[in-house]
Every structure is written in C-alpha cells, then in structure tokens.
Design a protein around this motif. Structure first.
Motif, PDB file in Angstrom:
ATOM      1  N   SER A 177      -0.488   5.158  35.414  1.00 26.63           N
ATOM      2  CA  SER A 177      -0.260   6.027  36.554  1.00 26.63           C
ATOM      3  C   SER A 177      -0.338   5.211  37.844  1.00 26.63           C
ATOM      4  CB  SER A 177      -1.308   7.145  36.589  1.00 26.63           C
ATOM      5  OG  SER A 177      -1.217   7.946  35.426  1.00 26.63           O
ATOM      6  N   LYS A 182      -2.201  11.121  44.125  1.00 23.68           N
ATOM      7  CA  LYS A 182      -1.457  12.203  44.745  1.00 23.68           C
ATOM      8  C   LYS A 182       0.041  12.110  44.438  1.00 23.68           C
ATOM      9  CE  LYS A 182      -4.678  12.921  48.583  1.00 23.68           C
ATOM     10  NZ  LYS A 182      -4.856  12.968  50.051  1.00 23.68           N
ATOM     11  N   ASN A 184       3.145  12.364  42.317  1.00 31.25           N
ATOM     12  CA  ASN A 184       3.478  13.159  41.136  1.00 31.25           C
ATOM     13  C   ASN A 184       4.192  12.285  40.106  1.00 31.25           C
ATOM     14  OD1 ASN A 184       3.794  15.313  39.414  1.00 31.25           O
ATOM     15  ND2 ASN A 184       5.483  16.246  40.543  1.00 31.25           N
ATOM     16  N   CYS A 200      -8.667  15.829  35.828  1.00 30.82           N
ATOM     17  CA  CYS A 200      -7.531  16.754  35.891  1.00 30.82           C
ATOM     18  C   CYS A 200      -7.747  17.782  36.999  1.00 30.82           C
ATOM     19  CB  CYS A 200      -7.355  17.473  34.550  1.00 30.82           C
ATOM     20  SG  CYS A 200      -6.994  16.359  33.174  1.00 30.82           S
ATOM     21  N   GLY A 201      -6.699  18.046  37.746  1.00 28.66           N
ATOM     22  CA  GLY A 201      -6.735  19.080  38.774  1.00 28.66           C
ATOM     23  C   GLY A 201      -5.992  20.310  38.306  1.00 28.66           C
ATOM     24  N   SER A 202      -5.535  21.101  39.236  1.00 26.39           N
ATOM     25  CA  SER A 202      -4.761  22.294  38.895  1.00 26.39           C
ATOM     26  C   SER A 202      -3.295  21.923  38.723  1.00 26.39           C
ATOM     27  CB  SER A 202      -4.911  23.358  39.991  1.00 26.39           C
ATOM     28  OG  SER A 202      -4.443  22.868  41.227  1.00 26.39           O
ATOM     29  N   SER A 204      -0.209  20.049  37.767  1.00 25.69           N
ATOM     30  CA  SER A 204       0.057  18.643  37.442  1.00 25.69           C
ATOM     31  C   SER A 204      -0.721  17.686  38.343  1.00 25.69           C
ATOM     32  CB  SER A 204       1.557  18.359  37.567  1.00 25.69           C
ATOM     33  OG  SER A 204       1.997  18.602  38.908  1.00 25.69           O
ATOM     34  N   SER A 205      -1.520  18.202  39.201  1.00 24.69           N
ATOM     35  CA  SER A 205      -2.235  17.350  40.150  1.00 24.69           C
ATOM     36  C   SER A 205      -3.507  16.763  39.538  1.00 24.69           C
ATOM     37  CB  SER A 205      -2.594  18.145  41.413  1.00 24.69           C
ATOM     38  OG  SER A 205      -3.526  19.175  41.093  1.00 24.69           O
ATOM     39  N   LEU A 206      -4.011  15.685  40.160  1.00 26.01           N
ATOM     40  CA  LEU A 206      -5.253  15.040  39.742  1.00 26.01           C
ATOM     41  C   LEU A 206      -6.239  15.041  40.910  1.00 26.01           C
ATOM     42  CD1 LEU A 206      -3.889  11.884  37.842  1.00 26.01           C
ATOM     43  CD2 LEU A 206      -4.673  14.032  36.837  1.00 26.01           C
ATOM     44  N   ASN A 207      -7.498  14.978  40.559  1.00 29.68           N
ATOM     45  CA  ASN A 207      -8.547  14.853  41.562  1.00 29.68           C
ATOM     46  C   ASN A 207      -9.289  13.536  41.359  1.00 29.68           C
ATOM     47  OD1 ASN A 207      -7.965  17.419  42.625  1.00 29.68           O
ATOM     48  ND2 ASN A 207      -9.342  18.421  41.155  1.00 29.68           N
ATOM     49  N   ARG A 217      -2.388  12.114  30.224  1.00 30.01           N
ATOM     50  CA  ARG A 217      -1.410  13.195  30.394  1.00 30.01           C
ATOM     51  C   ARG A 217      -0.185  12.974  29.500  1.00 30.01           C
ATOM     52  NH1 ARG A 217      -0.527  13.448  36.786  1.00 30.01           N
ATOM     53  NH2 ARG A 217      -0.788  11.185  36.532  1.00 30.01           N
ATOM     54  N   CYS A 228      -2.891  17.797  30.563  1.00 29.53           N
ATOM     55  CA  CYS A 228      -3.857  16.790  31.007  1.00 29.53           C
ATOM     56  C   CYS A 228      -5.211  16.999  30.341  1.00 29.53           C
ATOM     57  CB  CYS A 228      -4.012  16.874  32.533  1.00 29.53           C
ATOM     58  SG  CYS A 228      -5.207  15.715  33.247  1.00 29.53           S
TER      59      CYS A 228
END
Length: 232
Positions: A177, A182, A184, A200-202, A204-207, A217, A228
C-alpha cells in the motif's frame, strides 16, 4: 283390278257418333298431377337437403373452429411451459453463480485470517516487529521475503499452493500500500494489499495505527467490495 274400287261413293256409310275425348283429358290430368306431385316432392327434398347441408356445414365449421382454438391454446400452453423452464433454468443458474461467488469470497476472507496468523507468528519471531513490506527480502535473515518464508511463496510476492485465489486458481499477488493511508488503493481480484502501522476504517478507508499494527485488504467478487482485516 281391286274389287273395292267399283263400290259407289254413295254406298259408303260414315259414322255420325262423336268421338269421346274425355278419356284422353282424364289421362292427361292424371299424368300432370303425378308430375306436379313428383316436382313438389323433389322440391321438398331439395329444400331438406339444402338445409341439412347448411347445418352440417355450420357444424363442420364450428368443429373446425373448436379444433383451431384447441390447437392455439395448446401452442400457448407449450410456449408458457418453455418460458417457465427457461426462467427456472436462468434462475437456477443465477442462484448457483451467486452461491459460487459467496463461497469464493468466504475463502478469501479465511485466507486473510490465516495470513494474519502468519504475520503474528513473524512478530513473535522478531521481538514484536512486523514486516515493513511483505515482498521485501530485507526483512529476513535468509534473504527471502515474508511471502516466501511464511506463505510458501513461489516468488518474493506470489504465495504458494496453500494460499491461492479461488477464482484465478493461483497464488495471491501481494502488493504494498501507499505510505499515505489516505490514498485510495486500487487492487484487483487475486491481489492482497498490506499496510503496516494502520487499522481498518469505515468503508475502504484506513486509520492510523501503531508500529505493531497492520491491515490486509482484498477485493471480493460480490459487488467488487474491498474487504479489510487488521490485528487490532
């Protein structure tokens, strides 16, 4: 010489009685009556025959119409049956296709869970550290990547026969990645994206995560969903 030729004319006696013509008249009347009766009977028979013929004709036409209607109904029933079979076949094919997709997606999810376990094993063998890149050979002492050492990889980035994509029927292609979580990431079926120091975020996003956290993913076939998992 004929002897009668000498008889005097005055000696010839002519009959004075009138001729009776009533007999002939009566005979003619009887014949005419018979003819009239025969003609009348013939006319009646003709009328009857015409009526019967018309009735039979109508009856035949009605029977023919019934037969035609029955044939049309049968044809429609056969077409409806064919459509029902076609619809059932299509529905069955669609249901089977969805079932197979769900099974393949389930396998991908299970594979990510197994790979997560192998990453945990790697961290246990390396004082809690996780790989910076799963395809890099600099993270191991034997000059092989994580994919080769822990996933039986046939190369630095392609996993071995125990970790294969169920649709492509070949090893997963591991991609790194972007350092910027941030961004995509776009991946395809058969690829697995690894991101260290993230969770994993909400959607397809990551934190951001800590130094010992990571995400994996993969693209699922159903609705092309990005799935994810992380070790948080």
């Amino acid at each position: 010489m004929d002897s009668n030729s000498n008889i005097p004319i005055e000696n010839v006696v002519l009959s004075s009685e009138p001729v009776d013509t009533r007999v002939n008249i009566q005979v003619n009347k009887k014949d005419n009556s018979k003819i009239i009766k025969i003609s009348f009977i013939s006319l009646i028979l003709l009328i009857i025959a015409t009526g019967v013929g018309a009735y039979l004709s109508r009856d035949n036409q009605a029977n023919l119409q019934k037969t035609n209607d029955a044939n049309k109904i049968k044809e429609l029933e056969e077409k409806v049956t064919e459509l029902e079979k076609s619809s059932a076949s299509s529905s069955t094919g669609s249901t089977l296709g969805n079932l197979q997709i769900n099974q393949r997606d389930t396998q991908r999810k299970n594979d990510l869970a197994r790979i997560t376990t192998q990453l945990t094993n790697y961290a246990s063998n390396n004082r809690g550290k996780i790989p910076v890149d799963l395809t890099s050979i600099t993270d191991t002492e034997n000059g092989k990547s994580f994919v080769q050492n822990y996933l039986g990889g046939v190369s630095a980035n392609i996993s071995g026969p125990e970790y294969i994509d169920p649709k492509l029927v070949k090893g997963y292609d591991f991609v790194s990645s972007s350092p910027d979580i941030k961004i995509n990431l776009k991946i395809e079926i058969g690829q697995i994206a690894y991101q260290p120091a993230a969770i994993c975020g909400s959607g397809s996003s990551l934190n951001l995560g800590n130094a010992r956290q990571f995400t994996l993913r993969v693209i699922l076939e159903k609705n092309a969903t990005l799935y994810c998992v992380d070790n948080s």
